[in-house]
Design a protein around this motif. Structure first.
Motif, short mmCIF file in Angstrom:
data_model
loop_
_atom_site.label_atom_id
_atom_site.label_comp_id
_atom_site.label_asym_id
_atom_site.label_seq_id
_atom_site.Cartn_x
_atom_site.Cartn_y
_atom_site.Cartn_z
N LEU A 50 -12.53 -2.94 3.83
CA LEU A 50 -12.84 -2.53 5.20
C LEU A 50 -11.59 -2.08 5.93
O LEU A 50 -11.64 -1.18 6.78
CB LEU A 50 -13.50 -3.69 5.96
N THR A 51 -10.46 -2.70 5.61
CA THR A 51 -9.21 -2.38 6.30
C THR A 51 -8.63 -1.05 5.85
O THR A 51 -8.27 -0.20 6.69
CB THR A 51 -8.17 -3.50 6.06
N PHE A 97 -1.31 -6.98 2.61
CA PHE A 97 -1.33 -5.93 3.63
C PHE A 97 -0.32 -4.84 3.30
O PHE A 97 -0.64 -3.64 3.34
CB PHE A 97 -1.04 -6.53 5.00
N PHE A 98 0.92 -5.23 2.96
CA PHE A 98 1.93 -4.23 2.64
C PHE A 98 1.59 -3.48 1.36
O PHE A 98 1.90 -2.29 1.21
CB PHE A 98 3.31 -4.88 2.53
N TYR A 99 0.92 -4.16 0.43
CA TYR A 99 0.45 -3.47 -0.76
C TYR A 99 -0.58 -2.40 -0.38
O TYR A 99 -0.56 -1.28 -0.90
CB TYR A 99 -0.18 -4.46 -1.74
N GLY A 100 -1.49 -2.74 0.54
CA GLY A 100 -2.48 -1.78 1.01
C GLY A 100 -1.83 -0.61 1.73
O GLY A 100 -2.26 0.55 1.58
N VAL A 101 -0.78 -0.90 2.51
CA VAL A 101 -0.05 0.17 3.19
C VAL A 101 0.53 1.14 2.17
O VAL A 101 0.45 2.37 2.32
CB VAL A 101 1.07 -0.42 4.07
N TYR A 102 1.12 0.59 1.12
CA TYR A 102 1.72 1.43 0.07
C TYR A 102 0.65 2.19 -0.70
O TYR A 102 0.77 3.39 -0.95
CB TYR A 102 2.54 0.57 -0.89
N GLU A 103 -0.42 1.50 -1.07
CA GLU A 103 -1.45 2.12 -1.91
C GLU A 103 -2.17 3.26 -1.20
O GLU A 103 -2.47 4.29 -1.82
CB GLU A 103 -2.46 1.06 -2.35
N THR A 104 -2.48 3.09 0.04
CA THR A 104 -3.25 4.10 0.77
C THR A 104 -2.38 5.03 1.59
O THR A 104 -2.89 5.86 2.33
CB THR A 104 -4.25 3.41 1.72
N LYS A 105 -1.03 4.90 1.45
CA LYS A 105 -0.10 5.75 2.21
C LYS A 105 -0.45 5.73 3.70
O LYS A 105 -0.61 6.77 4.35
CB LYS A 105 -0.12 7.19 1.67
N LEU A 106 -0.55 4.52 4.21
CA LEU A 106 -0.97 4.34 5.60
C LEU A 106 -0.05 5.08 6.57
O LEU A 106 -0.50 5.58 7.60
CB LEU A 106 -0.99 2.84 5.92
N LYS A 134 -11.64 6.96 10.05
CA LYS A 134 -10.60 7.12 9.03
C LYS A 134 -9.95 5.78 8.75
O LYS A 134 -10.38 4.74 9.27
CB LYS A 134 -9.59 8.17 9.50
N VAL A 135 -8.93 5.81 7.91
CA VAL A 135 -8.26 4.56 7.53
C VAL A 135 -7.78 3.82 8.78
O VAL A 135 -7.16 4.41 9.67
CB VAL A 135 -7.06 4.87 6.61
N GLY A 136 -8.09 2.54 8.86
CA GLY A 136 -7.64 1.72 9.98
C GLY A 136 -8.70 1.45 11.02
O GLY A 136 -8.45 0.71 11.97
N THR A 137 -9.89 2.03 10.88
CA THR A 137 -10.93 1.86 11.89
C THR A 137 -11.30 0.39 12.10
O THR A 137 -11.60 -0.04 13.20
CB THR A 137 -12.18 2.66 11.51
N PHE A 138 -11.26 -0.41 11.02
CA PHE A 138 -11.65 -1.81 11.11
C PHE A 138 -10.58 -2.66 11.79
O PHE A 138 -10.84 -3.80 12.18
CB PHE A 138 -11.93 -2.35 9.70
N GLY A 139 -9.38 -2.12 11.97
CA GLY A 139 -8.28 -2.92 12.50
C GLY A 139 -7.56 -3.64 11.38
O GLY A 139 -8.07 -3.76 10.26
#
Length: 807
Positions: free
Chosen positions: A437-438, A23-32, A448-453
């Motif tokens: 999906l996340t 999850f934190f990798y995804g936050v970093y990769e997609t600049k959440l 946009k990013v985060g729609t899936f929860g």
């Protein structure tokens, strides 16, 4: 190898920790952190909702918070649509409870939990209402008074039955609040957000072009008429839209939207009672995560059908495991599956799962007299679930019209290639699907990013590891999830179409928390992380749709103008010409038009080909021109966007030549085909303005030269209109001048008491030909009125063909 329960707990927690790292990798990769969707007003409202729900949660521990919430919700709702939407929705659900109760009594069905039984009765009753409404709408008796009378009687009977079974007392949700206040607060917070977006006006193209259009069409015509000329909508499964119709007749648009939200809350309540004996605060946190999913907010904030579809499917799935006599239980399941099938054809992907469970529960005792019950189930399936498909087969020859029309060949619709929805034909990577999906939601939904929860990515892997610890409901939930994903995603990777998988996925999450119940430390850590994830879901709640960036817009008209300008046109034409026929160019049409509407898209196959041929004629091809088509079909109004017209310059020139602009809203423009000897002027959203010359005052020959306002020498004509202070307007006009003529258009700005403020003057020289001129003007502060003067500046004849002042 047999893994001990303790080892399984730690293994599951290790998987959960790995998922947290992903999850934190995804936050970093997609600049959440840079993906915030809220506007400034939206953030302020979010803080206000958080504060109100927090104090209401404190009040719940003293048993008066629930009353506070209900009072606030009622005041908020009535500020939008009065009491009728709320009363109408309550009557519909009480009627459903009454009808469901009658069916339960007839089948002699009794559920162990009285609360769960009441929820089942509501769901079953709504299925009955759906089935009955499919036949009622075919008869010209669909008036508000009829619906009010029917649902008032049934609602009163339902209220009597409900309060006899459930006397007024504190609900189970209000117990043990001191120990799990945060979980309760987040749950109430999530529900409140869904409620706020629910009462906003419908602005999604899909909701306007189909979901809301059906109730408004039935209201206008008193019955549902079937023809391809009317719309392809007539043959699509429309079970949900028929429930919206009931809400619409009892409470207008907000009533329909409240019915939609209430079906979701029914699903959530059933889920709450079916989560088992899990830890109280964990159960509420999991439910809060589900309700706060931005995808859920997208469904609550628009008249999509997935909430209703999910309620029927999930209700059928939970009934499978109730301790009820086999034949009677499966009668209810057949009813709910039929209602789900009448709502969405994708239901067929789940039917094999139910059949497998059916045969697994079938025993020698159940075989006795089963053929009588099978006949009943088939009748329910054909009468409710099969009605839309049988209707399509009868009227078009294609039971799944417009799909597979290359096989069935329904006339009036293209049949050389299969009709497909081209959106979200994304290549699915099943290994990284939850991650995609996340963090790459826009590939699967109009969000946009985060729609899936964010909770699915963290807890699903650990929950899957714990499946063996679960019961048969857990295994059934896994099968339902797989059937929906595998059935839908290879054809169209669209998140909305797998929404019924989410409540079944919640059941999987519970198995993980149940496993940790004997390890309080691990349970608290997981609950703390889930609380943060719920807060993150809420923060990204607006990512599901651009229309949710502001929870509340102070100006209803401005909100509609920005997000659904077609509705402005509908209101205007209903006021000035309710029987006028309108053509939409290049986009879906909107609900709410009292007059007939056609468009050049697949929703109107009988018109689309002719309209496009008319476009082709503008390029020199031998085909009917658009003006000829408009006259033949008695089309008086055309709505299009400037963007669309730029891609078709010949069409734009054609419309400008034969049609007059009535007004523009944002990127959209309304044209009118003027009647003979009528001067077409226009003003944006101005109720004081009327078509024709009666609002123009002056001394000239008003009717000379057909549809032109002719000014000679010292004559002048003027019109007084309402304006908004400090607002930009575009003064535009088309004129035909004599050689060396000069025209003058003057706008005098005045206050509400007619006190003069200032003036804007525009003088143009003409070369003897017809030309279009424009000038941007600004209404000064305190301006309430503008008086427009049209005159000849040097005494030479000026023929005004059009004058407009548009926002």
């Amino acid at each position: 190898m047999n893994i001990s329960s303790s080892a399984r707990q730690y293994f599951a927690f290790i998987i959960f920790t790995c998922a947290l790292c992903v999850f934190f990798y995804g936050v970093y990769e997609t600049k959440l952190w840079s993906q915030n969707q809220w506007t400034a007003d939206g953030k302020n409202w979010l803080m206000l909702v958080a504060t109100v729900t927090f104090f209401a949660t404190l009040g719940l521990s003293k048993r008066y918070g629930f009353s506070i919430l209900v009072f606030i919700a009622a005041v908020y709702l009535t500020s939008f649509g009065g009491f009728s939407p709320l009363v109408g929705t309550v009557l519909i659900f009480l009627s459903a409870f009454y009808l469901g109760g009658k069916l339960f009594n007839w089948l002699d069905v009794e559920i162990a939990s009285s609360h769960t039984e009441s929820i089942y009765k509501v769901i079953v009753g709504l299925a009955v209402i759906l089935g009955l409404t499919q036949f009622i709408v075919r008869v010209p008796i669909n008036y508000s008074s009829v619906y009010i009378a029917i649902y008032s009687i049934l609602g009163c009977l339902g209220a009597k039955s409900f309060f006899e079974k459930h006397p007024l007392r504190a609900a189970p949700l209000l117990t043990n609040l001191k120990s799990d206040g945060v979980a309760t607060w987040l749950l109430i917070f999530a529900v409140t957000l869904n409620f706020i977006v629910c009462v906003k006006p419908e602005v999604s193209p899909d909701g306007l072009s189909l979901r809301l259009w059906i109730p408004t069409f039935i209201e206008t015509n008193q019955q549902w008429r079937f023809s391809i000329e009317n719309s392809v909508n007539a043959f699509l499964p429309n079970g949900a839209e028929l429930l919206f119709t009931a809400g619409y007749f009892l409470g207008d648009e907000i009533g329909a939207r409240l019915v939609n939200l209430s079906t979701f809350l029914t699903t959530a309540t059933l889920l709450y009672f079916k989560l088992g004996r899990s830890v109280s605060y964990a159960r509420r946190l999991i439910l809060a995560a589900f309700i706060s999913t931005p995808l859920i907010g997208l469904e609550s904030g628009s008249l999509f059908v997935e909430h209703i579809w999910t309620m029927f499917l999930f209700g059928a799935g939970m009934l499978v495991f109730e301790r009820v006599e086999f034949h009677r239980k499966w009668t209810l399941i057949a009813l709910l599956l039929s209602a789900a099938l009448a709502t969405k054809v994708i239901t067929v992907f789940t039917i094999p799962i139910f059949l497998l469970v059916f045969f697994s529960q079938l025993d020698k005792k159940s075989l006795a007299g089963i053929w009588k019950w099978v006949v009943l189930w088939l009748i329910l399936a054909f009468a409710i679930g099969g009605a839309p498909y049988l209707s399509a087969l009868y009227y078009t020859g294609n039971p799944v019209f417009p799909f597979m029309n290359d096989v069935f060949k329904a006339e009036g619709f293209w049949s050389d290639v299969p009709f497909t929805n081209l959106r979200y034909e994304t290549d699915v990577n099943w290994i990284t699907l939850i991650y995609d999906l996340t963090f790459y939601s826009p590939n699967y939904i109009e969000g946009k990013v985060g729609t899936f929860g964010f909770h699915w990515l963290l807890f699903t892997p650990a929950a899957l590891f714990c499946i063996k610890k679960g019961n048969t409901i857990t295994l059934f939930s896994v099968a339902m999830i797989i059937s929906l994903f595998v059935g839908v995603f290879p054809q169209q990777a669209y998140l909305r179409y797998i929404l019924p998988a989410l409540p079944f996925a919640v059941i999987l999450l519970v198995t993980f928390f149940n496993l940790l119940e004997s390890k309080p430390a691990l349970l608290r850590i997981s609950a703390a992380v889930l609380s943060c994830i719920v807060a993150l879901n809420i923060y990204f709640f607006s990512s599901s749709g651009w229309n949710h960036t502001n929870l509340v817009d102070s100006d209803f008209n401005e909100y509609v103008k920005q997000h659904a300008p077609e509705r402005v046109f509908a209101d205007y034409l209903n006021r000035v010409d309710p029987k006028g026929k309108t053509l939409f160019v290049g986009r879906f049409y909107a609900a709410g038009f009292k007059g007939e509407v056609v468009a050049d898209n697949w929703y109107f196959p009988a018109h689309a080909a002719v309209i496009r041929a008319a476009y082709a004629s503008l390029l020199g091809n031998p085909a009917p021109d658009l003006l000829g088509y408009a006259k033949k079909e008695k089309i008086k109004y055309v709505i299009s966007s400037f963007t669309e017209l730029k891609t078709r310059p010949n069409l734009s020139e054609h419309l400008d030549h034969y049609f007059d602009i009535v007004f523009t809203v944002g990127d959209y423009v309304l044209y009118v085909l003027p009647e003979r000897s009528k001067f077409g002027t226009e003003l944006a959203l101005n109720t004081d303005f009327q078509f024709g010359l009666d609002k123009w005052l002056g001394t000239g020959n008003l009717l000379s030269e057909s549809a032109k306002l002719v000014v000679i020498e010292d004559e002048l004509f003027y019109q007084r209109i309402s304006v908004i202070e400090e607002t930009e307007y575009l003064l535009s006009y088309r004129v035909a001048c004599d050689q060396n003529a000069q025209l003058r258009l003057q706008v005098n700005w005045s206050k509400a008491d007619n006190e003069f403020i200032s003036t804007s003057i525009n003088v143009e020289a003409c070369d003897g030909t017809s030309g279009i001129y424009s000038k941007q003007v600004r209404a000064p502060k305190a301006a309430s009125f503008a008086t427009i003067y049209a005159m000849s500046h040097n005494g030479v004849k000026i023929a005004f063909e059009k004058i407009s002042l548009m926002r």
